[in-house]
Design a protein around this motif. Sequence first.
Motif, PDB file in Angstrom:
ATOM      1  N   LEU A 248      16.504  -5.412   7.366  1.00 28.96           N
ATOM      2  CA  LEU A 248      15.765  -4.078   5.856  1.00 28.96           C
ATOM      3  C   LEU A 248      16.745  -4.514   5.159  1.00 28.96           C
ATOM      4  N   VAL A 249      16.191  -4.101   3.481  1.00 31.09           N
ATOM      5  CA  VAL A 249      16.745  -4.125   2.336  1.00 31.09           C
ATOM      6  C   VAL A 249      16.872  -2.857   1.613  1.00 31.09           C
ATOM      7  N   ASP A 250      17.927  -2.385   1.811  1.00 30.64           N
ATOM      8  CA  ASP A 250      18.209  -1.388   2.158  1.00 30.64           C
ATOM      9  C   ASP A 250      19.398  -1.000  -0.270  1.00 30.64           C
ATOM     10  N   GLY A 251      19.051   0.148  -0.712  1.00 32.46           N
ATOM     11  CA  GLY A 251      18.946   0.556  -1.932  1.00 32.46           C
ATOM     12  C   GLY A 251      18.751   1.362  -2.896  1.00 32.46           C
ATOM     13  N   ARG A 252      18.506   0.898  -3.962  1.00 33.25           N
ATOM     14  CA  ARG A 252      17.741   1.694  -5.051  1.00 33.25           C
ATOM     15  C   ARG A 252      16.438   0.524  -4.942  1.00 33.25           C
ATOM     16  N   GLU A 255      15.782  -2.064  -7.025  1.00 34.45           N
ATOM     17  CA  GLU A 255      16.992  -3.495  -7.061  1.00 34.45           C
ATOM     18  C   GLU A 255      16.340  -4.081  -5.481  1.00 34.45           C
ATOM     19  N   VAL A 256      16.074  -3.232  -4.553  1.00 30.25           N
ATOM     20  CA  VAL A 256      15.098  -3.655  -3.322  1.00 30.25           C
ATOM     21  C   VAL A 256      14.122  -4.588  -3.691  1.00 30.25           C
ATOM     22  N   LYS A 262      13.655 -12.067  -3.935  1.00 23.97           N
ATOM     23  CA  LYS A 262      14.639 -13.526  -4.284  1.00 23.97           C
ATOM     24  C   LYS A 262      14.761 -14.101  -3.101  1.00 23.97           C
ATOM     25  N   VAL A 263      14.928 -13.537  -1.519  1.00 24.60           N
ATOM     26  CA  VAL A 263      15.231 -14.033  -0.351  1.00 24.60           C
ATOM     27  C   VAL A 263      13.696 -14.618   0.689  1.00 24.60           C
ATOM     28  N   ASP A 284       2.730  -4.240  -4.871  1.00 23.76           N
ATOM     29  CA  ASP A 284       2.010  -4.504  -6.564  1.00 23.76           C
ATOM     30  C   ASP A 284       3.439  -5.484  -6.313  1.00 23.76           C
ATOM     31  N   LYS A 285       4.369  -4.924  -6.565  1.00 20.43           N
ATOM     32  CA  LYS A 285       5.741  -5.883  -7.242  1.00 20.43           C
ATOM     33  C   LYS A 285       6.043  -6.694  -6.086  1.00 20.43           C
ATOM     34  N   TYR A 286       5.648  -7.352  -5.479  1.00 19.28           N
ATOM     35  CA  TYR A 286       5.876  -8.320  -4.678  1.00 19.28           C
ATOM     36  C   TYR A 286       5.584  -9.463  -4.511  1.00 19.28           C
TER      37      TYR A 286
END
Length: 351
Positions: A248-252, A255-256, A262-263, A284-286
């Motif tokens: 899981l990637v948590d945050g705003r 930023e997520v 990146k990962v 669409d941002k990935y």
Amino acid sequence: MINTKFINIDPDNIDMEKLKIAADILKNGGTVAFPTETVYGLGANALCEEAVKKIFKAKGRPSDNPLIVHVSKLEDINELVLEISEKAQIVMEKFWPGPITLIFKKSDIVPKIVTGGLDTVAIRLPSHPIARKLIKLSGVPVAAPSANLSGKPSPTKEKHVTHDLMGRVDAIVCGGDTEVGVESTVLDLTSNVPMILRPGGITKEDLQEVIGKVETDPAILSKVESNLVPKSPGMKYTHYSPNAEVILVDGRIEEVVKVINKVKKEKECEGYKVGVMATEETKDKYFGENIISLGSRKDLKTVAANLFKVLREFDEKRVDIVLAETFEEVGIGQAIMNRLMKAAGYNVIHA
Ligand code: AMP
Ligand code: MG
């Protein structure tokens, strides 16, 4: 290997003759998977120890993980419990039939195998027309956990049940997709202040409106260290895990998206196949392939309904790693985050 019978039933036009075939299997001590409004369940006669054993065997379920007993009408719980508190009465009248399970002190007729050795029993009156009519026709209370192999995501489609349980159960009633998509809320009413042991379709907010103060077992919230032991035995097991590793990637959210991209790139460089569990707002941002949207962040009910299906889709695509966005823990968001945290084994990156 059991010769599994497939019984197709249209929930909007139930063929009672066909449903009776399934009901007779239950009555005679067999196992039947069937749709409920939450997820598909795997049922057996709750009052017959030999029948209930078959559920544990088919699923590979640990014997201390108790089952939920399903009934078709309110009066049916009287013989299964020792007492019904005022708050229980209110919750049943307001939310049954529906996606909430209540914990009661059990009567002697409920075998210990059903309750994993506990003195309490979990009971639910489902609203799905196939589930209710099937239980009624069988004439017995039906113990039914989710119809998946133990540890795998719960089944929300016929094909998920077939994939996990064909050859392991006597019959599968195919009745379309389930609606809620996450398992029922489990509410313990045996303590002074009612406590949610598992978040689900009926939210804490829904409950507080009718019975006042409700607590949530601290061990099941995502923000605590995972060394607390949950009160609901089933919640301590790894669950809902696809074959892929879930992170899981948590945050705003902005930023997520950056961190996931990146990962993903790094892991793909190392030779892994990486999927992203996205939302309509972010999909669409990935970069690259294997991006699946759970639905809009503005419609968490749809996100819940799609969650287990999407986890299984990553397995079909044979991805190695799933990077997933998180959700706010309000309303059904609590159930979504609880299942996501367990699918990820509490593996979280803070963006
Ligand atoms: P499943 O039917 O697979 O969704 O799992 C049933 C859930 O209900 C598990 O998380 C169990 O721990 C919980 N449960 C069943 N009976 C009890 C009980 N007597 N006390 C607390 N939790 C229970
Ligand atoms: Mg389950």
